[in-house]
Design a protein around this motif. Structure first.
Motif, PDB file in Angstrom:
ATOM      1  N   GLY A  20       3.045  -7.791  17.096  1.00  0.00           N
ATOM      2  CA  GLY A  20       4.412  -7.271  17.116  1.00  0.00           C
ATOM      3  C   GLY A  20       4.992  -7.053  15.735  1.00  0.00           C
ATOM      4  N   MET A  21       4.112  -6.859  14.755  1.00  0.00           N
ATOM      5  CA  MET A  21       4.560  -6.703  13.370  1.00  0.00           C
ATOM      6  C   MET A  21       4.215  -5.325  12.830  1.00  0.00           C
ATOM      7  SD  MET A  21       3.413 -10.256  11.580  1.00  0.00           S
ATOM      8  CE  MET A  21       4.428 -11.689  11.718  1.00  0.00           C
ATOM      9  N   THR A  22       5.059  -4.854  11.929  1.00  0.00           N
ATOM     10  CA  THR A  22       4.729  -3.680  11.135  1.00  0.00           C
ATOM     11  C   THR A  22       3.925  -4.158   9.932  1.00  0.00           C
ATOM     12  OG1 THR A  22       6.704  -3.884   9.767  1.00  0.00           O
ATOM     13  CG2 THR A  22       6.904  -2.553  11.789  1.00  0.00           C
ATOM     14  N   LEU A  23       3.360  -3.236   9.181  1.00  0.00           N
ATOM     15  CA  LEU A  23       2.657  -3.628   7.955  1.00  0.00           C
ATOM     16  C   LEU A  23       3.623  -4.321   6.994  1.00  0.00           C
ATOM     17  CD1 LEU A  23       0.295  -0.599   7.194  1.00  0.00           C
ATOM     18  CD2 LEU A  23      -0.263  -2.775   8.288  1.00  0.00           C
ATOM     19  N   LYS A  24       4.860  -3.841   6.957  1.00  0.00           N
ATOM     20  CA  LYS A  24       5.876  -4.458   6.091  1.00  0.00           C
ATOM     21  C   LYS A  24       6.147  -5.898   6.534  1.00  0.00           C
ATOM     22  CE  LYS A  24      10.535  -3.822   4.342  1.00  0.00           C
ATOM     23  NZ  LYS A  24      11.736  -2.975   4.345  1.00  0.00           N
ATOM     24  N   ASP A  25       6.331  -6.100   7.844  1.00  0.00           N
ATOM     25  CA  ASP A  25       6.571  -7.453   8.370  1.00  0.00           C
ATOM     26  C   ASP A  25       5.402  -8.376   8.048  1.00  0.00           C
ATOM     27  OD1 ASP A  25       8.942  -6.558   9.613  1.00  0.00           O
ATOM     28  OD2 ASP A  25       7.931  -6.212  11.532  1.00  0.00           O
ATOM     29  N   TYR A  36       0.340  -3.329  -1.648  1.00  0.00           N
ATOM     30  CA  TYR A  36      -0.979  -3.946  -1.839  1.00  0.00           C
ATOM     31  C   TYR A  36      -1.747  -3.991  -0.526  1.00  0.00           C
ATOM     32  CZ  TYR A  36      -4.382  -7.435  -3.579  1.00  0.00           C
ATOM     33  OH  TYR A  36      -5.521  -8.112  -3.945  1.00  0.00           O
ATOM     34  N   LEU A  37      -1.085  -4.385   0.566  1.00  0.00           N
ATOM     35  CA  LEU A  37      -1.752  -4.415   1.869  1.00  0.00           C
ATOM     36  C   LEU A  37      -2.234  -3.030   2.264  1.00  0.00           C
ATOM     37  CD1 LEU A  37      -2.634  -5.944   4.412  1.00  0.00           C
ATOM     38  CD2 LEU A  37      -0.334  -5.534   5.337  1.00  0.00           C
ATOM     39  N   THR A  38      -1.406  -2.028   2.064  1.00  0.00           N
ATOM     40  CA  THR A  38      -1.787  -0.656   2.405  1.00  0.00           C
ATOM     41  C   THR A  38      -2.984  -0.203   1.577  1.00  0.00           C
ATOM     42  OG1 THR A  38       0.479  -0.127   3.063  1.00  0.00           O
ATOM     43  CG2 THR A  38      -0.957   1.736   2.528  1.00  0.00           C
ATOM     44  N   GLN A  39      -2.990  -0.543   0.287  1.00  0.00           N
ATOM     45  CA  GLN A  39      -4.121  -0.168  -0.577  1.00  0.00           C
ATOM     46  C   GLN A  39      -5.408  -0.836  -0.103  1.00  0.00           C
ATOM     47  OE1 GLN A  39      -2.489  -1.383  -4.349  1.00  0.00           O
ATOM     48  NE2 GLN A  39      -1.782   0.684  -4.838  1.00  0.00           N
ATOM     49  N   LEU A  41      -6.035  -1.799   3.045  1.00  0.00           N
ATOM     50  CA  LEU A  41      -6.403  -1.181   4.323  1.00  0.00           C
ATOM     51  C   LEU A  41      -7.001   0.211   4.145  1.00  0.00           C
ATOM     52  CD1 LEU A  41      -3.393  -2.337   6.494  1.00  0.00           C
ATOM     53  CD2 LEU A  41      -5.799  -2.875   6.910  1.00  0.00           C
ATOM     54  N   LYS A  42      -6.578   0.919   3.098  1.00  0.00           N
ATOM     55  CA  LYS A  42      -7.128   2.251   2.841  1.00  0.00           C
ATOM     56  C   LYS A  42      -8.413   2.198   2.023  1.00  0.00           C
ATOM     57  CE  LYS A  42      -2.951   4.923   3.364  1.00  0.00           C
ATOM     58  NZ  LYS A  42      -2.078   5.950   2.794  1.00  0.00           N
ATOM     59  N   GLY A  43      -8.784   1.000   1.554  1.00  0.00           N
ATOM     60  CA  GLY A  43     -10.013   0.863   0.780  1.00  0.00           C
ATOM     61  C   GLY A  43      -9.861   1.193  -0.688  1.00  0.00           C
ATOM     62  N   TYR A  44      -8.619   1.345  -1.162  1.00  0.00           N
ATOM     63  CA  TYR A  44      -8.391   1.651  -2.575  1.00  0.00           C
ATOM     64  C   TYR A  44      -8.535   0.416  -3.456  1.00  0.00           C
ATOM     65  CZ  TYR A  44      -6.215   5.922  -0.725  1.00  0.00           C
ATOM     66  OH  TYR A  44      -5.959   7.086  -0.063  1.00  0.00           O
ATOM     67  N   ARG A  45      -8.291  -0.765  -2.880  1.00  0.00           N
ATOM     68  CA  ARG A  45      -8.401  -2.016  -3.623  1.00  0.00           C
ATOM     69  C   ARG A  45      -9.157  -3.027  -2.792  1.00  0.00           C
ATOM     70  NH1 ARG A  45      -2.874  -3.772  -6.353  1.00  0.00           N
ATOM     71  NH2 ARG A  45      -4.308  -5.222  -7.342  1.00  0.00           N
ATOM     72  N   SER A  46      -9.826  -3.917  -3.485  1.00  0.00           N
ATOM     73  CA  SER A  46     -10.525  -5.013  -2.828  1.00  0.00           C
ATOM     74  C   SER A  46      -9.698  -6.276  -3.037  1.00  0.00           C
ATOM     75  CB  SER A  46     -11.913  -5.175  -3.453  1.00  0.00           C
ATOM     76  OG  SER A  46     -12.601  -6.243  -2.866  1.00  0.00           O
ATOM     77  N   PRO A  47      -9.347  -6.977  -1.965  1.00  0.00           N
ATOM     78  CA  PRO A  47      -8.510  -8.165  -2.131  1.00  0.00           C
ATOM     79  C   PRO A  47      -9.285  -9.329  -2.748  1.00  0.00           C
ATOM     80  CG  PRO A  47      -9.226  -8.003   0.132  1.00  0.00           C
ATOM     81  CD  PRO A  47      -9.702  -6.752  -0.567  1.00  0.00           C
ATOM     82  N   SER A  48      -8.558 -10.192  -3.392  1.00  0.00           N
ATOM     83  CA  SER A  48      -9.166 -11.421  -3.910  1.00  0.00           C
ATOM     84  C   SER A  48      -9.498 -12.322  -2.722  1.00  0.00           C
ATOM     85  CB  SER A  48      -8.179 -12.142  -4.827  1.00  0.00           C
ATOM     86  OG  SER A  48      -7.086 -12.641  -4.063  1.00  0.00           O
TER      87      SER A  48
END
Length: 74
Positions: A20-25, A36-39, A41-48
């Motif tokens: 029940g959450m948006t990406l922002k939530d 950062y989350l969007t990046q 999810l799109k594969g532009y960045r690799s999370p730590s």
């Protein structure tokens, strides 16, 4: 070096929506920026590993359930 990649980005998006959450939530809930989350999810960045753990915990799953983890030397 550790590289973290989602196994299936769409499944992660669906899991967030099922909570029940948006990406922002969701990003606010786990303590990272929406950008950062969007990046990630799109594969532009690799999370730590730390951020990967936050995402997994926020979804109520283990890191290995949603991420491919590669370890390599620089």
């Amino acid at each position: 070096m550790v590289k973290m990649e989602f196994i299936n980005k769409e499944n992660v998006r669906v899991s967030i929506a099922e909570k029940g959450m948006t990406l922002k939530d969701f990003s606010s809930h786990i303590g990272i920026s929406q950008v950062y989350l969007t990046q990630i999810l799109k594969g532009y960045r690799s999370p730590s590993p730390t951020v990967s753990a936050k995402i997994a915990k926020g979804l109520g799953v283990e890191i290995n359930d949603i991420f491919n983890i590669s370890v390599y030397q620089k």
